[in-house]
Design an enzyme around this catalytic site. Sequence first.
Site, short mmCIF file in Angstrom:
data_model
loop_
_atom_site.label_atom_id
_atom_site.label_comp_id
_atom_site.label_asym_id
_atom_site.label_seq_id
_atom_site.Cartn_x
_atom_site.Cartn_y
_atom_site.Cartn_z
N ARG B 128 0.80 -1.23 0.00
CA ARG B 128 0.00 0.00 0.00
C ARG B 128 0.83 1.27 0.00
O ARG B 128 0.34 2.32 -0.39
CB ARG B 128 -0.95 0.06 1.20
CG ARG B 128 -1.93 -1.07 1.24
CD ARG B 128 -3.13 -0.68 2.04
NE ARG B 128 -2.78 -0.28 3.40
CZ ARG B 128 -3.66 0.19 4.26
NH1 ARG B 128 -4.92 0.33 3.90
NH2 ARG B 128 -3.30 0.53 5.47
N ASP B 129 2.06 1.22 0.47
CA ASP B 129 2.80 2.47 0.61
C ASP B 129 4.25 2.28 0.22
O ASP B 129 5.16 2.76 0.89
CB ASP B 129 2.69 2.94 2.06
CG ASP B 129 3.26 4.33 2.25
OD1 ASP B 129 3.12 5.15 1.31
OD2 ASP B 129 3.86 4.59 3.30
N LEU B 130 4.47 1.56 -0.87
CA LEU B 130 5.85 1.33 -1.32
C LEU B 130 6.39 2.60 -1.97
O LEU B 130 5.76 3.17 -2.85
CB LEU B 130 5.87 0.17 -2.32
CG LEU B 130 7.25 -0.20 -2.88
CD1 LEU B 130 8.17 -0.63 -1.76
CD2 LEU B 130 7.11 -1.29 -3.92
N ARG B 153 10.49 3.64 9.09
CA ARG B 153 9.41 4.42 9.68
C ARG B 153 9.01 3.82 11.01
O ARG B 153 9.07 2.61 11.19
CB ARG B 153 8.21 4.40 8.72
CG ARG B 153 7.42 5.68 8.70
CD ARG B 153 6.43 5.64 7.58
NE ARG B 153 5.28 4.82 7.94
CZ ARG B 153 4.30 4.60 7.10
NH1 ARG B 153 4.34 5.08 5.89
NH2 ARG B 153 3.27 3.88 7.47
#
Lengths: 329, 295
Positions: B128-130, B153
């Site tokens: 989802r957040d590559l 993160r």
Amino acid sequence: MEFDLENPFENLHSDAVSYLFLIESDHTPSQNHSQTLKARDLDISVRRELISLISQLSCALDPVLSYLAINYLDRFLANQGILQPKPWVLRLIAVSCISLAVKMMRTEYPFTDVQALLNQSDGGIIFETQTIQRMEALILGALQWRMRSITPFSFVAFFIALMGLKDLPMGQVLKNRASEIIFKSQREIRLWGFKPSIIAASALLCASHELFPFQYPSFLKAISDSSYVNKESVEQCYKVIQDIAIEEEYSSALNGVSSSDTPINVLDHHFLSSESQKTNGITVANTIAVSSPLRDLKRRKITGCGCGGNNPTIHNSRIQFSHAKESEK
Amino acid sequence: MLTLREKYYDFDQISSKVFKCRRDDQFFTMKIVSILNEENQANNGVPYWIIREISILKELDHINIVRLIDVMTDGPDLFLVFEYLDNEFQADFLKNPKMFMYPQMKKEFLYQILNTVAYLHARKILLRDLRPENILVNVRTQVLKIALFGAARTFEAPLEAYSSSVGCLSYRSPEVLFQFGCEKYSTPNDVWAVGCIFGEMLLHRPLFSGPSDVELLDEIFTLLGTPTEETWPGVTSICGTCALMGPPQQPKDLAKEFPMLNPDGLDLLSKMLCLCPNYRISAEDAVKHPYFKGV
């Protein structure tokens, strides 16, 4: 990141199939633990009490959520027993298992509602936030934070596809009945140690033997031929599940209709109503599945006619039900 | 059970809540996550997003994913122990100038990213957040590591908090941008992100960098053409308002936009950046693409 708990085989990646069968043991109490637990009578009775508590507390929620919570409980018990089975400790464990299950499922329930539900004054005990958090952390640690439990429901769709019933009404009927069997048999200590895939396969075979006895041999062959399934384990598990079903019919015949207060019946009721809403066309099958007299009647009718093929069977089931209704008037 | 300080020692602070530590002759990276100070989840025990994230990380065992090795709790704090990546691993790999000297290295790294995505998708796990910030590379050994919220993160905020970040938008797929706000991600979105990273490796700048969803979509359609019912069946029902479509544009010639790329590379890039998510190549098929012959 996120994952789909309920439909892990949605695209039937060959890699995904191998993977789930490979790791399912990590999410099941091991065979050794099962034997260890059987040696401790106290833990068996404690488990029964906890399952009853979880069923009560989560009866308004999705049955799969209750199943997940009980899976966490079993893995927690397998990892470490309960040293002080005091009532408030048991309740705290039950509440925490349900809370963790809610958090893991992509549930629509607002957290405040779930919290209020869990703290309902049934037991008169209300837990502080920190207390629940500590218990949650304890359970998470015991389960090594692997909360994506692989349950029998993860495999049902796969086996139905193997049986050639994907996207067929017959497959949906089998799935519903197998799910019901899986829910009820979770309480049985004898199923500990069987892998989720074995339980799923056995439940489907029980359902097919009960609802579609003429197709049963071909279904059995389809599942036995699968390289992912140990045939011997399925046979053993099948026998246990059949025994459970027989005992259940016997006890339900004794109890009659007046036992609607017990957690089991409450769970059944919720299961039926929720399933009825989802699949209107399959309500008949569920109704038949629950009522013993009607089931016997249906079974006798089926043996009388040598029908072949999937759709004619479904059609005949409905006709027979109509006949049963008419004969009652 | 060993306590935190009995199990690990020689703590060396890296940043405010990240430490290097040791056990026997092995080094680890330890992150501290507070689980009581969450404003959103203060009254509900251990926050759900932490349980979900850790549960996923615990499932993964892949050379290109920073590995979560241990989880310990101590009162209100959670201690996540990851494999240690030494200084040879550089964060945000697209800022490393050495990248541009070796065309073969780009192919190697792209292959590792796709291999990792295919591994995750096979397990029904979505990234989802590559984006490049989540990727660390060791140029000497040519090993790439994707930090799934573990190293690059912290866990200090739920995923939603990053949704409005400009960096995230650059790698969002058109189907996600169309439905901004309702996050119905699926595997094609991850593949699109890899396609953007591939393009960025080639051009030395982000492929799309508009600050808003409208501007991003315009950049996408400028390069790849405005989608039609023919190129993307069902697009008119997905597209909330016609304004997002903008005036019809024709696709540019990718061969002219990426002159350094050979025909196989162009084919792979075009398939990863296919507008229609259903037609977009899967990670599983991408790793088998002829472009990677010899890798």
